[in-house]
Design a protein around this motif. Structure first.
Motif, PDB file in Angstrom:
ATOM      1  N   LYS A 193       0.998  -1.285  -0.035  1.00 43.40           N
ATOM      2  CA  LYS A 193       0.321   0.240   0.224  1.00 43.40           C
ATOM      3  C   LYS A 193       1.323   1.568   0.197  1.00 43.40           C
ATOM      4  O   LYS A 193       0.590   2.393  -0.104  1.00 43.40           O
ATOM      5  N   SER A 194       2.552   1.542   0.670  1.00 48.45           N
ATOM      6  CA  SER A 194       2.544   2.282  -0.002  1.00 48.45           C
ATOM      7  C   SER A 194       3.249   2.985  -1.099  1.00 48.45           C
ATOM      8  O   SER A 194       3.871   3.975  -0.825  1.00 48.45           O
ATOM      9  N   GLU A 197      -0.234   5.535  -1.535  1.00 52.09           N
ATOM     10  CA  GLU A 197      -0.017   5.987  -0.768  1.00 52.09           C
ATOM     11  C   GLU A 197       1.975   6.710  -1.340  1.00 52.09           C
ATOM     12  O   GLU A 197       1.545   8.154  -1.367  1.00 52.09           O
ATOM     13  N   GLU A 200       0.201   9.264  -4.637  1.00 54.67           N
ATOM     14  CA  GLU A 200      -0.864   9.598  -4.367  1.00 54.67           C
ATOM     15  C   GLU A 200      -0.287  11.535  -3.979  1.00 54.67           C
ATOM     16  O   GLU A 200      -0.729  12.639  -4.411  1.00 54.67           O
TER      17      GLU A 200
END
Length: 298
Positions: A193-194, A197, A200
């Motif tokens: 998920k990093s 992130e 983003e």
């Protein structure tokens, strides 16, 4: 010699551990393929009586090359592969991304993915044969309710070559998309998920995240899914057989169906083996292409 067996080198130990696997592969893979190739050089007809096994060399291969039924079945098989594999990948990717969303209860979504894959192929074919039935089918009923067709102008899905082929492809896509989705879902869950992130934070849109993060990280899973799906597509039998029996005429007959008809119905094992060799070579070529693609990606 005995001392070497008691204290083998690393290379010898690896060979000893792999030897049972090699023996098993030789028994269940190498021998059947070798026997298949061997039979293809003979006129082997179970209905011929005493002279049922006669060496004819490459005659079966020459006959297959001139056989219109072989080329028709091969063309249908390749078309089914080219249509259903990309379509099931696209639909499967969408389903996998949907199942990967942060639902509070994920099991109903994942169960919905599992059910089509777990359904037997022949059963799925029978269900969709009823769906596309000219008089009693759900598809025509829905089309009539929507005003697309009338009772006098019912679509004969399984009685016209192009429509029957379309119905078979739609059924295969529905059946196999869940398989693709399950493999891709496992790949999606392994993406950190990093990465999203960080993307983003850098101002990347959702589409840019999908294109620059999801697809590259998911590529190994996509290749694996494509290998399995393409091989099974080349061996398509159950769904066309249960829906149309290869009809109307032989417009939806696949290579696997032609092999079945030749060996089981006509009892011509030699020519059927030749057709099976052609299917094996096509599957081997496709697998080699994918493996080469994996090597480049690595």
């Amino acid at each position: 010699m005995l001392k070497n067996l008691r204290d083998p080198s690393e290379k010898a130990l690896g060979f000893m551990l792999l030897l049972p696997a090699f023996a098993l592969l030789a028994m269940i893979v190498a021998y059947p393929i070798g026997k298949l190739i061997y039979n293809s050089f003979f006129d082997f007809r179970l209905s011929s009586g005493v002279n049922a096994f006669k060496f004819i060399g490459m005659a079966n291969y020459a006959d297959a090359w001139k056989d219109a039924d072989f080329w028709n079945a091969a063309t249908n098989t390749i078309l089914i592969t080219l249509i259903t594999v990309p379509a099931s990948l696209v639909v499967g990717l969408g389903l996998a991304m949907l199942a990967n969303l942060p639902f509070k209860r994920k099991w109903p979504v994942r169960l919905a993915l599992l059910l089509p894959w777990a359904l037997p192929l022949s059963f799925a074919g029978l269900i969709f044969a009823w769906f596309f039935h000219t008089e009693y089918g759900v598809v025509n009923d829905v089309m009539q309710r929507l005003g697309v067709s009338t009772n006098r102008d019912q679509t004969m899905w399984l009685l016209r070559p192009n429509l029957a082929f379309t119905a078979i492809c739609l059924t295969i896509i529905w059946k196999t998309s869940s398989f693709m989705a399950l493999i891709l879902l496992a790949g999606l869950q392994m993406i950190p998920k990093s990465l999203y992130e960080a993307a983003e934070v850098d101002g990347a849109s959702k589409w840019q995240q999908f294109r620059e993060v999801t697809i590259p990280m998911l590529m190994p899973s996509i290749i694996v899914a494509l290998i399995f799906r393409t091989i099974t597509a080349l061996q398509t039998f159950d769904i066309p057989y249960t829906m149309t029996r290869g009809g109307p005429g032989n417009s939806t007959e696949t290579l696997a169906m032609l092999i079945h008809k030749t060996t089981i119905e006509y009892l011509d094992v030699g020519y059927g083996s030749t057709l099976a060799v052609f299917m094996f070579l096509i599957s081997l070529s496709v697998t080699a292409f994918y493996l080469k693609r994996i090597g480049r990606a690595a």
